[in-house]
Design a protein around this motif. Structure first.
Motif, PDB file in Angstrom:
ATOM      1  N   GLN A 140      48.557  28.306  42.271  1.00 26.56           N
ATOM      2  CA  GLN A 140      49.144  28.895  43.481  1.00 26.56           C
ATOM      3  C   GLN A 140      50.002  30.113  43.161  1.00 26.56           C
ATOM      4  O   GLN A 140      50.955  30.432  43.873  1.00 26.56           O
ATOM      5  N   VAL A 141      49.700  30.779  42.054  1.00 25.82           N
ATOM      6  CA  VAL A 141      50.353  32.034  41.677  1.00 25.82           C
ATOM      7  C   VAL A 141      49.288  33.117  41.635  1.00 25.82           C
ATOM      8  O   VAL A 141      48.211  32.911  41.083  1.00 25.82           O
ATOM      9  N   ILE A 142      49.587  34.269  42.229  1.00 26.34           N
ATOM     10  CA  ILE A 142      48.666  35.404  42.225  1.00 26.34           C
ATOM     11  C   ILE A 142      49.161  36.426  41.211  1.00 26.34           C
ATOM     12  O   ILE A 142      50.317  36.850  41.263  1.00 26.34           O
ATOM     13  N   LEU A 143      48.298  36.826  40.297  1.00 27.23           N
ATOM     14  CA  LEU A 143      48.642  37.866  39.334  1.00 27.23           C
ATOM     15  C   LEU A 143      48.358  39.233  39.943  1.00 27.23           C
ATOM     16  O   LEU A 143      47.342  39.425  40.610  1.00 27.23           O
ATOM     17  N   SER A 213      45.827  31.278  48.602  1.00 25.72           N
ATOM     18  CA  SER A 213      46.360  31.051  47.256  1.00 25.72           C
ATOM     19  C   SER A 213      46.751  29.607  46.999  1.00 25.72           C
ATOM     20  O   SER A 213      46.924  29.207  45.847  1.00 25.72           O
ATOM     21  N   GLN A 214      46.881  28.812  48.061  1.00 27.75           N
ATOM     22  CA  GLN A 214      47.374  27.448  47.865  1.00 27.75           C
ATOM     23  C   GLN A 214      46.490  26.360  48.484  1.00 27.75           C
ATOM     24  O   GLN A 214      46.754  25.175  48.315  1.00 27.75           O
ATOM     25  N   ARG A 215      45.430  26.751  49.163  1.00 27.38           N
ATOM     26  CA  ARG A 215      44.644  25.722  49.827  1.00 27.38           C
ATOM     27  C   ARG A 215      43.611  25.090  48.902  1.00 27.38           C
ATOM     28  O   ARG A 215      43.142  25.710  47.939  1.00 27.38           O
ATOM     29  N   SER A 216      43.253  23.866  49.209  1.00 22.01           N
ATOM     30  CA  SER A 216      42.265  23.127  48.434  1.00 22.01           C
ATOM     31  C   SER A 216      40.901  23.097  49.112  1.00 22.01           C
ATOM     32  O   SER A 216      39.902  22.792  48.467  1.00 22.01           O
ATOM     33  N   TYR A 217      40.865  23.410  50.398  1.00 20.88           N
ATOM     34  CA  TYR A 217      39.607  23.401  51.140  1.00 20.88           C
ATOM     35  C   TYR A 217      39.482  24.684  51.951  1.00 20.88           C
ATOM     36  O   TYR A 217      40.485  25.284  52.347  1.00 20.88           O
ATOM     37  N   VAL A 234      39.933  28.334  43.546  1.00 18.98           N
ATOM     38  CA  VAL A 234      40.010  29.765  43.275  1.00 18.98           C
ATOM     39  C   VAL A 234      41.418  30.214  42.893  1.00 18.98           C
ATOM     40  O   VAL A 234      42.397  29.851  43.539  1.00 18.98           O
ATOM     41  N   ARG A 235      41.496  31.035  41.824  1.00 19.57           N
ATOM     42  CA  ARG A 235      42.720  31.771  41.484  1.00 19.57           C
ATOM     43  C   ARG A 235      42.496  33.234  41.861  1.00 19.57           C
ATOM     44  O   ARG A 235      41.368  33.709  41.884  1.00 19.57           O
ATOM     45  N   TYR A 236      43.594  33.969  42.108  1.00 16.01           N
ATOM     46  CA  TYR A 236      43.474  35.346  42.555  1.00 16.01           C
ATOM     47  C   TYR A 236      44.203  36.307  41.610  1.00 16.01           C
ATOM     48  O   TYR A 236      45.318  36.033  41.164  1.00 16.01           O
ATOM     49  N   ILE A 237      43.529  37.436  41.342  1.00 16.40           N
ATOM     50  CA  ILE A 237      44.143  38.555  40.626  1.00 16.40           C
ATOM     51  C   ILE A 237      43.960  39.799  41.491  1.00 16.40           C
ATOM     52  O   ILE A 237      42.844  40.100  41.925  1.00 16.40           O
ATOM     53  N   PHE A 238      45.066  40.517  41.778  1.00 17.41           N
ATOM     54  CA  PHE A 238      45.016  41.779  42.513  1.00 17.41           C
ATOM     55  C   PHE A 238      45.200  42.926  41.517  1.00 17.41           C
ATOM     56  O   PHE A 238      46.001  42.821  40.588  1.00 17.41           O
ATOM     57  N   THR A 239      44.473  44.018  41.720  1.00 17.44           N
ATOM     58  CA  THR A 239      44.710  45.229  40.931  1.00 17.44           C
ATOM     59  C   THR A 239      45.140  46.345  41.881  1.00 17.44           C
ATOM     60  O   THR A 239      44.638  46.434  43.014  1.00 17.44           O
ATOM     61  N   THR A 240      46.068  47.184  41.433  1.00 22.81           N
ATOM     62  CA  THR A 240      46.567  48.263  42.284  1.00 22.81           C
ATOM     63  C   THR A 240      47.091  49.411  41.440  1.00 22.81           C
ATOM     64  O   THR A 240      47.522  49.215  40.301  1.00 22.81           O
ATOM     65  N   ASN A 241      47.060  50.620  42.027  1.00 25.34           N
ATOM     66  CA  ASN A 241      47.642  51.800  41.387  1.00 25.34           C
ATOM     67  C   ASN A 241      48.857  52.313  42.150  1.00 25.34           C
ATOM     68  O   ASN A 241      49.321  53.422  41.899  1.00 25.34           O
TER      69      ASN A 241
END
Length: 400
Positions: A140-143, A213-217, A234-241
């Protein structure tokens, strides 16, 4: 294939849709007559076949204790890519230089993606390792992978990680794509990489991101089929400039920001890319993650131990004027040596005080907002903030 370490034989099975074989016939001879029968009919009566009631996606780690898998369903997860990327002979005879390449990659990640900070590096590797060691558990942490310029290796690292765990287990796209009605971004995925995000879009999808980011279904809405609920991992990674690329406030418990530094040495960059493309390194990196100690066992542990870098606080949602002052104060946005002396200069009496012409101030603020995708505040509001919010540190003097 015999796995020498685990002491067992392994056979890979491929699922087949038998509807595709309805026209396949076989012969039966009765005396002089030949009778043709459907293969599917015989297959249905075969007691030795593998039969399942439904399809499922239940990731697991075969080297540790897992939650029980429902044997009545066919599991679409069949392991991680790094486990099968080398042949048995290659795994048993890894050249020594491949271990050196892995060490160079780990040093590169620590130095240029984790600011050479042990704590930042440890948290990042634990996050990666948890995908392999505990695929059923979501931190439940987004990088957030941030860099002020392009070409710092954000995509290289995310693509490399996807190769290690398996491209079929990863999704690369936009926030709009994962929120579409008929999306498959949550089906059979362990990692979603959302590329080139900005403050406006993440603010627009703030509640959806929090839920994802925190749901199971999640609902699976396929065309011409009933909507069903599927389990997600699912885990999430965001990229940004953009320095403010992701919208979040100081009460947030989800984000962790990593700053990717620019490397000017082309030979070094080419060498790192060569290492990341090496199948031996992908295998060794996967093994490294599988053996790395993951200390956090629940979402609260991950939240408490998040590494809050300097750019985490810089990215935290604040008004454009405050962020503009931050950049001026750090000396990154303007260079007074290059400005005309009648527009911007240091006060001769108080060297810590910066004198700037009001027209130049508004011009730089407009430029700053445009560069970072922010809407420039109205001049009337700027004047109010200068004379109220910042009255202790800002003074305005009208001169001819």
């Amino acid at each position: 294939t015999y796995d020498r370490r685990l002491k067992y034989y392994e056979r890979k099975l491929k699922p087949v849709k038998i509807e595709g074989y309805t026209d396949l016939m076989y012969k039966i001879r009765n005396d002089s007559d030949v009778e043709y029968k459907k293969f599917v009919d015989k297959y249905k009566l075969d007691c030795g076949k593998n039969a399942f009631f439904d399809l499922a996606f239940e990731p697991y780690n075969k080297n540790i204790d897992n939650e029980p898998i429902q044997e009545k369903n066919y599991n679409l997860f069949n392991g991680f890519n790094y486990e099968n990327i080398l042949t048995f002979e290659e795994r048993e005879n890894i050249p020594p230089e491949k271990y050196e390449m892995l060490e160079k990659l780990l040093k590169h990640i620590k130095l240029y993606h984790c600011s050479n900070n042990d704590k930042h590096f440890d948290f990042l590797i634990q996050y990666f390792a948890a995908i392999i060691q505990k695929p059923q558990f979501i931190p439940q942490v987004i990088l957030i992978f941030y860099s002020s310029t392009h070409g710092t290796g954000k995509s290289n690292l995310t693509r490399f990680l996807a190769e290690v765990i398996g491209n079929s287990l990863s999704f690369f796209g936009s926030l709009k794509q994962i929120t579409e009605t008929h999306t498959n971004a949550h089906l059979g995925k362990l990692l979603n990489v959302i590329e080139e995000v900005d403050n406006y879009t993440t603010r627009q999808f703030e509640n959806i991101i929090k839920d994802y980011s925190q749901r199971s279904y999640a609902p699976l809405n396929q065309k011409n089929k009933d909507i069903i609920s599927i389990k997600t991992f699912v885990r999430y990674i965001f990229t940004t400039n953009h320095y403010n690329g992701v919208y979040f406030d100081n009460q947030d418990r989800r984000y962790c920001v990593y700053t990717f530094l620019k490397i000017s040495d082309k030979k070094y960059i080419d060498d790192i890319q060569r290492i990341m493309n090496d199948n031996y390194v992908k295998y060794l990196f996967g093994k490294f993650l599988n053996d790395y100690e993951v200390k956090y066992n629940n979402p609260n542990d991950w939240d408490i131990n998040r590494t809050k870098t300097e750019d985490y606080y810089n990215m935290m949602s604040e008004d454009p004027l405050k962020n503009f002052f931050k950049h001026i104060y750090s000396g990154e946005y303007i260079n007074i040596d290059e400005e005309e002396s009648n527009q911007i200069k240091l006060d001769e009496e108080n060297k810590e005080c910066l004198l700037i012409h009001y027209n130049k101030f508004t011009e730089l603020l407009k430029e700053f907002c445009a560069d970072n995708g922010e809407k420039k505040p109205k001049i009337m509001n700027v004047n109010k903030q200068l004379t109220s919010t910042y009255k202790d540190v800002i003074s305005i003097t009208y001169i001819k």
